[in-house]
Design a protein around this motif. Structure first.
Motif, mmCIF file in Angstrom:
data_model
loop_
_atom_site.group_PDB
_atom_site.id
_atom_site.type_symbol
_atom_site.label_atom_id
_atom_site.label_comp_id
_atom_site.label_asym_id
_atom_site.label_seq_id
_atom_site.Cartn_x
_atom_site.Cartn_y
_atom_site.Cartn_z
ATOM 1 N N GLN A 1 0.852 -1.190 0.000
ATOM 2 C CA GLN A 1 0.000 0.000 0.000
ATOM 3 C C GLN A 1 0.887 1.239 0.000
ATOM 4 N N VAL A 2 0.599 2.140 -0.929
ATOM 5 C CA VAL A 2 1.363 3.378 -1.027
ATOM 6 C C VAL A 2 0.661 4.464 -0.222
ATOM 7 N N GLN A 3 1.375 5.047 0.708
ATOM 8 C CA GLN A 3 0.803 6.138 1.495
ATOM 9 C C GLN A 3 1.898 7.096 1.920
ATOM 10 N N LEU A 4 1.683 8.358 1.654
ATOM 11 C CA LEU A 4 2.568 9.436 2.084
ATOM 12 C C LEU A 4 1.675 10.592 2.524
ATOM 13 N N VAL A 5 1.767 10.970 3.788
ATOM 14 C CA VAL A 5 0.922 12.033 4.320
ATOM 15 C C VAL A 5 1.799 13.069 5.008
ATOM 16 N N GLU A 6 1.825 14.267 4.434
ATOM 17 C CA GLU A 6 2.644 15.340 4.984
ATOM 18 C C GLU A 6 1.873 16.123 6.050
ATOM 19 N N SER A 7 2.632 16.707 6.965
ATOM 20 C CA SER A 7 2.062 17.588 7.983
ATOM 21 C C SER A 7 3.141 18.530 8.481
ATOM 22 N N GLY A 8 2.729 19.558 9.222
ATOM 23 C CA GLY A 8 3.693 20.453 9.837
ATOM 24 C C GLY A 8 3.844 21.807 9.165
ATOM 25 N N GLY A 9 3.185 21.995 8.047
ATOM 26 C CA GLY A 9 3.272 23.292 7.390
ATOM 27 C C GLY A 9 2.536 24.360 8.170
ATOM 28 N N GLY A 10 2.703 25.601 7.754
ATOM 29 C CA GLY A 10 2.026 26.693 8.426
ATOM 30 C C GLY A 10 2.540 28.032 7.957
ATOM 31 N N SER A 11 2.100 29.071 8.644
ATOM 32 C CA SER A 11 2.522 30.432 8.342
ATOM 33 C C SER A 11 3.486 30.910 9.406
ATOM 34 N N VAL A 12 4.643 31.341 8.988
ATOM 35 C CA VAL A 12 5.670 31.798 9.932
ATOM 36 C C VAL A 12 6.317 33.063 9.403
ATOM 37 N N GLN A 13 6.988 33.775 10.283
ATOM 38 C CA GLN A 13 7.737 34.950 9.873
ATOM 39 C C GLN A 13 9.131 34.555 9.419
ATOM 40 N N ALA A 14 9.709 35.378 8.586
ATOM 41 C CA ALA A 14 11.073 35.138 8.128
ATOM 42 C C ALA A 14 12.003 34.983 9.322
ATOM 43 N N GLY A 15 12.900 34.033 9.201
ATOM 44 C CA GLY A 15 13.824 33.737 10.283
ATOM 45 C C GLY A 15 13.357 32.618 11.198
ATOM 46 N N GLY A 16 12.096 32.246 11.069
ATOM 47 C CA GLY A 16 11.547 31.196 11.902
ATOM 48 C C GLY A 16 11.885 29.810 11.400
ATOM 49 N N SER A 17 11.317 28.816 12.079
ATOM 50 C CA SER A 17 11.593 27.414 11.752
ATOM 51 C C SER A 17 10.290 26.625 11.652
ATOM 52 N N LEU A 18 10.354 25.573 10.881
ATOM 53 C CA LEU A 18 9.262 24.619 10.792
ATOM 54 C C LEU A 18 9.844 23.214 10.696
ATOM 55 N N ARG A 19 9.057 22.260 11.160
ATOM 56 C CA ARG A 19 9.445 20.849 11.067
ATOM 57 C C ARG A 19 8.341 20.117 10.326
ATOM 58 N N LEU A 20 8.632 19.706 9.120
ATOM 59 C CA LEU A 20 7.669 18.982 8.308
ATOM 60 C C LEU A 20 7.842 17.485 8.512
ATOM 61 N N SER A 21 6.729 16.782 8.571
ATOM 62 C CA SER A 21 6.761 15.336 8.710
ATOM 63 C C SER A 21 6.000 14.690 7.568
ATOM 64 N N CYS A 22 6.420 13.491 7.219
ATOM 65 C CA CYS A 22 5.751 12.725 6.180
ATOM 66 C C CYS A 22 5.602 11.297 6.682
ATOM 67 N N ALA A 23 4.379 10.953 7.060
ATOM 68 C CA ALA A 23 4.106 9.599 7.537
ATOM 69 C C ALA A 23 3.896 8.683 6.338
ATOM 70 N N ALA A 24 4.650 7.598 6.319
ATOM 71 C CA ALA A 24 4.618 6.693 5.172
ATOM 72 C C ALA A 24 4.156 5.305 5.583
ATOM 73 N N SER A 25 3.548 4.613 4.658
ATOM 74 C CA SER A 25 3.233 3.214 4.891
ATOM 75 C C SER A 25 4.539 2.428 4.911
ATOM 76 N N ARG A 26 4.512 1.227 5.470
ATOM 77 C CA ARG A 26 5.744 0.447 5.540
ATOM 78 C C ARG A 26 6.309 0.197 4.147
ATOM 79 N N TYR A 27 5.428 -0.097 3.196
ATOM 80 C CA TYR A 27 5.884 -0.366 1.833
ATOM 81 C C TYR A 27 6.592 0.856 1.248
ATOM 82 N N THR A 28 5.977 2.013 1.393
ATOM 83 C CA THR A 28 6.538 3.227 0.799
ATOM 84 C C THR A 28 7.829 3.617 1.505
ATOM 85 N N TYR A 29 7.844 3.466 2.800
ATOM 86 C CA TYR A 29 9.026 3.859 3.577
ATOM 87 C C TYR A 29 10.216 2.974 3.256
ATOM 88 N N SER A 30 9.981 1.770 2.741
ATOM 89 C CA SER A 30 11.087 0.878 2.407
ATOM 90 C C SER A 30 11.776 1.267 1.103
#
Length: 126
Positions: A1-30
């Motif tokens: 099963q192919v699955q990739l789901v991103e999260s963590g985006g948003g609106s920030v000011q210049a100079g800031g930080s973000l941490r994006l995550s991508c949850a994957a199925s076992r098949y896709t992550y391999s």
């Protein structure tokens, strides 16, 4: 099963930080190669970072020193840490996997990747 789901985006000011995550199925992550890409309005999709199964990483010149790609193997999750954000980083960010089982070229070229997530929006204000 192919699955990739991103999260963590948003609106920030210049100079800031973000941490994006991508949850994957076992098949896709391999997949041998996984990466992060972005697409700003009116522009082509561009690769920003990629990582292979051995942990080797590659970055686009425009993000070197500010973006860090990593993998959390316990959670089948691909991560992109973004620091020192700039307005020009504003884009939809996508994670992708090449679906390959064995060693092959792992770069930030979008054409190498067959599996894509739906994206997470990053907006950086000045």
């Amino acid at each position: 099963q192919v699955q990739l789901v991103e999260s963590g985006g948003g609106s920030v000011q210049a100079g800031g930080s973000l941490r994006l995550s991508c949850a994957a199925s076992r098949y896709t992550y391999s997949s041998y190669c996984m990466g992060w890409f972005r697409q700003a309005p009116g522009k082509e999709r561009e690769g920003v970072a990629a990582i292979d199964s051995d942990g080797e990483t590659i970055y686009a010149d425009s993000v070197k020193g500010r973006f860090t790609i990593s993998k959390d193997n316990a959670k089948n999750t691909l991560i992109l840490q973004i620091d020192s954000l700039k307005p020009e980083d504003t884009a939809m960010y996508y994670c992708a996997a090449d679906g390959a089982e064995g060693p092959r070229v792992c770069t930030v070229a979008p054409g190498l990747f067959g599996y894509w997530g739906q994206g997470t929006q990053v907006i950086v204000s000045s």
